[in-house]
Design a protein around this motif. Structure first.
Motif, short mmCIF file in Angstrom:
data_model
loop_
_atom_site.label_atom_id
_atom_site.label_comp_id
_atom_site.label_asym_id
_atom_site.label_seq_id
_atom_site.Cartn_x
_atom_site.Cartn_y
_atom_site.Cartn_z
N ARG A 86 -11.57 10.14 -6.32
CA ARG A 86 -10.14 9.88 -6.24
C ARG A 86 -9.39 10.94 -7.41
N TRP A 144 -5.43 7.82 -6.50
CA TRP A 144 -5.08 7.84 -5.34
C TRP A 144 -6.43 8.15 -4.54
N THR A 145 -6.82 7.45 -3.35
CA THR A 145 -7.86 7.76 -2.76
C THR A 145 -7.61 8.68 -1.49
N GLU A 200 -3.86 -0.15 -9.00
CA GLU A 200 -4.54 1.02 -9.57
C GLU A 200 -3.40 2.21 -9.84
N GLN A 201 -3.86 3.17 -10.43
CA GLN A 201 -3.10 4.36 -10.61
C GLN A 201 -3.76 5.66 -9.56
N ARG A 230 -3.99 7.28 0.03
CA ARG A 230 -3.41 6.04 -0.35
C ARG A 230 -3.73 5.13 -1.61
N ARG A 231 -3.13 4.21 -1.94
CA ARG A 231 -3.52 3.46 -3.17
C ARG A 231 -2.78 2.08 -3.15
N ARG A 232 -3.46 1.09 -3.75
CA ARG A 232 -2.66 -0.15 -3.97
C ARG A 232 -2.05 -0.23 -5.44
N THR A 233 -0.75 0.20 -5.35
CA THR A 233 -0.05 0.45 -6.64
C THR A 233 -0.15 -0.55 -7.49
N ARG A 290 0.79 -1.02 0.10
CA ARG A 290 -0.02 0.07 0.04
C ARG A 290 0.94 1.12 -0.03
#
Length: 460
Positions: A349, A310-311, A307-308, A301-304, A288
């Protein structure tokens, strides 16, 4: 000397410096597990030894001693100063802005990163063993100025960013949301961090998280893969590794085996998606990535690997500006404008689009230094690299592009040939030097002054 804080002219509500039962584990120091109760006794003991002053520069290398020093300084009603690095020059510049200050550390009194220089003035060496004293669980005024984090601006002068305790408390609640789902809510995460606690990311994840979110933290700041694995083996599940792309890449290139991880958190530099994918496959956990700054703390944050976009964290609002992005949040005293450019999406996002200072326009064409660096790093055989724009102009008034690259098996011609396949000719580096290593600092970042010096030498 009393260990209680100086009275405030306008006292506000007080909150604990650390939460939880006194029997809970706060830190792992080698094979010892330190309880919150022992920590409180050491905070009171150290606070009684500190001099009268407004501020203290916390230089502790040992993360647990940093925690004790940070809370002892707060208990005395003082503010912790966090220089942009622990070099003697950075320390002196920060203390010049705060002459009523002293240095507190567990290393040589000349500064942890400058052992050959003369001793620092007003240096307090952490006692060993740490002194103990009785006292109630320490509390702090919610409006207290707990820390001042410094960034090096475009001029190189340290820029102060004031952090009040209420902001740290609110930010920790947001960071809990940022890491939600990595481990069970009824379990205690145990953290190993490769970033220094003086850096705001390290402060949030390895100092405030143990204090205010009930986690436990390992005292070490491991650098090499074997040291990271050894520290993780001294912790218990669920384990969280707080690190940077540089350390994560080194782990992947090594053959070291890690114990099971609940998750990996990365920050301080963009995390390539391919690196995140490989790390998730190798270590069997989610990677993360979090995004923030010294000015704002962590805000997204993001799950790189997947996903591109960001939340934003709960309560964070972004407002694009012509020269950057304004950030609002409950953890901030006032809105902050970052140099980062964002593109808001309909689902709330956002995408990062680089920085205004990174955008290039040459011969009517546009590119970004971040994208050019990404393309350089994508070349097989390139282990590390960076693209930058020089300060001086050529005869046509254009500031040319240069690059530094770590690629032991490639020559300059091969690197240029690979870049030509994906980069417009006007953005190809006119000066490209192969070097043994890039001058990354302890958080993996690349100081511009060090890059420019390295461009003057290196391997062709």
């Amino acid at each position: 000397m009393a260990s209680q804080p100086s009275p405030s002219a306008h006292p506000g509500p007080r909150h604990p410096l650390a939460v939880g039962d006194p029997s809970r584990i706060l830190a792992i120091v080698g094979d010892q597990r330190i309880t919150l109760g022992t920590f409180f006794a050491q905070v009171h003991g150290l606070a009684a030894c500190l001099p009268h002053a407004a501020c203290a520069v916390n230089l502790c290398e040992d993360r647990y001693r940093f925690l004790v020093a940070f809370c002892a300084v707060a208990l005395r009603g003082q503010t912790t100063l966090l220089p942009p690095s622990r070099t003697r020059a950075a320390i002196d510049e920060v203390r010049a802005q705060h002459p009523d200050s002293y240095c507190l550390g567990d290393c040589a009194p000349c500064g942890c990163d400058a052992p050959s220089l003369s001793p620092l003035p007003h240096f307090v060496h952490m006692p060993d063993p740490l002194p103990l004293a009785d006292g109630p669980p320490p509390t702090i005024d919610d409006a207290a100025l707990a820390a001042i984090g410094f960034t090096s601006g475009s001029t190189g002068a340290p820029t102060p960013n004031r952090k009040r305790w209420r902001g740290f408390r609110a930010g920790t609640v947001q960071n809990l949301a940022a890491l939600a789902g990595l481990w069970p809510r009824d379990a205690t995460a145990e953290i190993v961090a490769t970033v220094p606690p003086q850096h705001m990311y390290g402060m949030e994840m390895s100092v405030l998280f143990p204090l205010l979110a009930g986690a436990a933290v390992h005292a070490a700041r491991p650098f090499f893969p074997g040291d990271i694995a050894a520290a993780l083996r001294q912790t218990r599940a669920p384990r969280l590794l707080v690190t940077t792309p540089v350390h994560l890449r080194a782990l992947l290139e090594s053959t070291v085996a890690l114990p099971p991880l609940a998750g990996i958190v990365s920050a301080t530099a963009p995390l390539p998606q391919a690196l995140a994918v490989d790390a998730e496959a190798r270590f069997g956990c989610e990677v993360r990535e979090v995004f923030g700054s010294t000015e704002t703390c962590i805000i997204a944050r993001r799950r790189t690997a997947r996903e591109q976009a960001w939340t934003p964290l709960p309560g964070v609002r972004l407002h694009p500006q012509p020269d950057g992005t304004q950030v609002d949040g409950g953890h901030l005293d006032a809105p902050v404008t970052l140099a980062d450019l964002v593109e808001l999406q309909t689902d709330g996002r956002f995408l990062l689009c680089g920085r205004r200072s990174d955008l290039l326009e040459i011969a009517g064409k546009r590119a970004s230094l971040g994208d050019l660096t990404r393309r350089l790093l994508a070349i097989p055989g390139v282990e590390d690299g960076v693209v930058l724009q020089l300060d001086e102009c050529d005869a046509g008034g254009v500031r040319r592009i240069a690059a530094l690259v770590v690629a032991p098996e490639l020559d300059v011609a091969a690197i240029h040939a690979a870049l030509r396949r994906s980069v417009d000719p006007v953005f190809l580096p006119r000066r490209l030097r192969r070097v043994a290593a890039l001058p990354r600092n302890e958080t993996g970042k690349l100081p511009r002054a060090a890059l420019l010096r390295l461009l003057q030498g290196g391997m062709q």
